[in-house]
Design a protein around this motif. Structure first.
Motif, PDB file in Angstrom:
ATOM      1  N   SER A   1       2.142   6.290  -7.306  1.00 53.92           N
ATOM      2  CA  SER A   1       1.097   7.147  -7.845  1.00 53.92           C
ATOM      3  C   SER A   1       1.419   8.621  -7.619  1.00 53.92           C
ATOM      4  CB  SER A   1      -0.246   6.792  -7.197  1.00 53.92           C
ATOM      5  OG  SER A   1      -1.281   7.598  -7.715  1.00 53.92           O
ATOM      6  N   ARG A   2       1.890   8.942  -6.416  1.00 62.83           N
ATOM      7  CA  ARG A   2       2.225  10.335  -6.123  1.00 62.83           C
ATOM      8  C   ARG A   2       3.399  10.809  -6.958  1.00 62.83           C
ATOM      9  NH1 ARG A   2      -0.268  14.779  -3.656  1.00 62.83           N
ATOM     10  NH2 ARG A   2       1.283  16.398  -4.099  1.00 62.83           N
TER      11      ARG A   2
ATOM     12  N   GLU B   1       0.826  -1.207   0.000  1.00 64.39           N
ATOM     13  CA  GLU B   1       0.000   0.000   0.000  1.00 64.39           C
ATOM     14  C   GLU B   1       0.860   1.257   0.000  1.00 64.39           C
ATOM     15  OE1 GLU B   1      -3.661   2.234   2.291  1.00 64.39           O
ATOM     16  OE2 GLU B   1      -3.148   0.188   2.830  1.00 64.39           O
ATOM     17  N   GLU B   2       1.892   1.281   0.837  1.00 65.36           N
ATOM     18  CA  GLU B   2       2.793   2.431   0.838  1.00 65.36           C
ATOM     19  C   GLU B   2       3.464   2.601  -0.525  1.00 65.36           C
ATOM     20  OE1 GLU B   2       4.757   3.039   5.145  1.00 65.36           O
ATOM     21  OE2 GLU B   2       4.958   0.993   4.358  1.00 65.36           O
TER      22      GLU B   2
ATOM     23  N   TRP C   1       2.340   1.597  -3.580  1.00 61.69           N
ATOM     24  CA  TRP C   1       1.465   2.078  -4.659  1.00 61.69           C
ATOM     25  C   TRP C   1       1.114   3.538  -4.469  1.00 61.69           C
ATOM     26  CZ3 TRP C   1      -3.203   4.344  -4.207  1.00 61.69           C
ATOM     27  CH2 TRP C   1      -4.115   3.965  -3.210  1.00 61.69           C
ATOM     28  N   ARG C   2       0.969   3.937  -3.215  1.00 62.51           N
ATOM     29  CA  ARG C   2       0.695   5.353  -2.975  1.00 62.51           C
ATOM     30  C   ARG C   2       1.884   6.219  -3.412  1.00 62.51           C
ATOM     31  NH1 ARG C   2      -3.866   6.489  -0.222  1.00 62.51           N
ATOM     32  NH2 ARG C   2      -4.903   4.778   0.882  1.00 62.51           N
ATOM     33  N   ALA C   3       3.092   5.741  -3.130  1.00 65.58           N
ATOM     34  CA  ALA C   3       4.286   6.507  -3.511  1.00 65.58           C
ATOM     35  C   ALA C   3       4.450   6.557  -5.024  1.00 65.58           C
ATOM     36  CB  ALA C   3       5.524   5.901  -2.864  1.00 65.58           C
TER      37      ALA C   3
ATOM     38  N   THR D   1      -6.198   8.996 -13.212  1.00 63.99           N
ATOM     39  CA  THR D   1      -7.208   8.006 -12.835  1.00 63.99           C
ATOM     40  C   THR D   1      -7.884   7.357 -14.035  1.00 63.99           C
ATOM     41  OG1 THR D   1      -8.925   7.590 -11.167  1.00 63.99           O
ATOM     42  CG2 THR D   1      -9.280   9.463 -12.635  1.00 63.99           C
TER      43      THR D   1
END
Length: 303
Positions: free
Chosen positions: A243-244, A236-237, A239-241, A266
């Motif tokens: 994406s950001r 999760e960390e 994919w968030r990174a 998106t």
């Protein structure tokens, strides 16, 4: 053209590693690699019981790139990947999503011939050669070649293949580039601990990039995509990174507004898990180049 032989290997990417050779920016060089087991399981008589496995993923290098300084990027064009004739697949209790199903370590030797991995008499799998470990020396303490971070390392990304360009941030003078852990073929996620682990040779062209588009994390440029790669303690960390990173990149480098960057990410961005078995998990965000090109941004290395 220079060849970096597998006589020069390391299990830690570190600024303390003395370079085994050097090149000028823009030169082409060949890296010769062991498989991730240092070829210990290629002999038919080798088993997990009679072989004391060497630690880490052996990475060939490091190579000093003249002119590379902290804040720059290495542009690494992967021109070719050659593989050995036999790959290794391993299962065991130590890692993998179904590790409880395998109380004992099991390995399979898979011949590779004419573009196929000959899994058994029923099945031939098309090969898709890739580089599992590729990285530069990090700024601080050395990092094991088992672990991926912003310096690259064991990203196990299937998109690091022939015909693409990988960009790595430079943290120390000369960058100190190393690579290894090739796979003949691997599924995204590497869910059961390894791909088809194989020895090989990779020809790469390495160039130092100094311009406004330099970023402090790995990126890939394919024929039709821009890709950010992030490695964190959890998926999760990661994919968030990833994406950001892509959101910031297309906004700041490609000149999109925040609303366009978010909407286009998106509707057209794809998150893909690279690997789930290393100490840090790796996820990539893929974004179509035709979109950035329509905003006037063509290449990461463009001035």
């Amino acid at each position: 053209m220079k060849t970096i032989t597998r006589n020069h290997i390391t299990n830690i990417l570190s600024k303390e590693n003395p370079p085994c050779d050097s090149i000028k920016s823009g030169e082409t060089v060949v890296f010769e690699t062991y498989d991730c087991f240092t070829n210990q399981f290629l002999p038919e008589e080798a088993t997990f019981e009679n072989v004391v496995r060497k630690p880490g993923n052996p990475a060939t290098g490091p190579l000093y790139v003249e002119g590379a300084m902290p804040g720059d990027m290495l542009k690494i064009e992967i021109l070719d990947i050659e593989m050995g004739p036999v790959g290794i697949v391993m299962l065991g209790p130590g890692s993998g999503s179904e590790k409880e199903e395998f109380p004992h370590k099991v390995l399979k030797r898979v011949p590779v011939k004419d573009g196929f991995a000959l899994y058994n008499e029923k099945l031939q799998i098309p090969v898709k050669p890739m580089i599992g470990v590729i990285g530069v020396a990090p700024q601080g303490e050395g990092v094991s070649t088992i672990t991926p971070m912003d310096h690259g390392g064991n990203m196990d990304c299937t998109q690091i293949r022939k015909g693409v360009t990988l960009y790595l941030p430079v943290f120390v003078e000369g960058a100190l580039l190393s690579m290894g852990d090739f796979h003949g073929v691997m599924g995204d996620g590497e869910v059961e601990d390894c791909g088809l682990e194989i020895e090989g040779r990779a020809a790469v062209r390495v160039e130092v990039i100094r311009n406004k588009n330099c970023v402090p994390y790995p990126m890939i440029e394919t024929e039709d995509k821009l890709i950010t790669i992030a490695s964190k303690e959890s998926v999760e960390e990661a994919w968030r990174a990833a994406s950001r990173q892509m959101f910031d990149f297309i906004k700041e480098k490609a000149g999109m507004g925040s609303e366009d960057a978010g909407m286009l990410l998106t509707v057209a961005g794809d998150l893909v898990i690279c690997q789930t078995v290393n100490p840090m998990k790796t996820v990539r965000m893929e974004f179509p180049r035709y979109i950035t090109q329509s905003y006037g941004f063509d290449s990461i290395s463009a001035e």
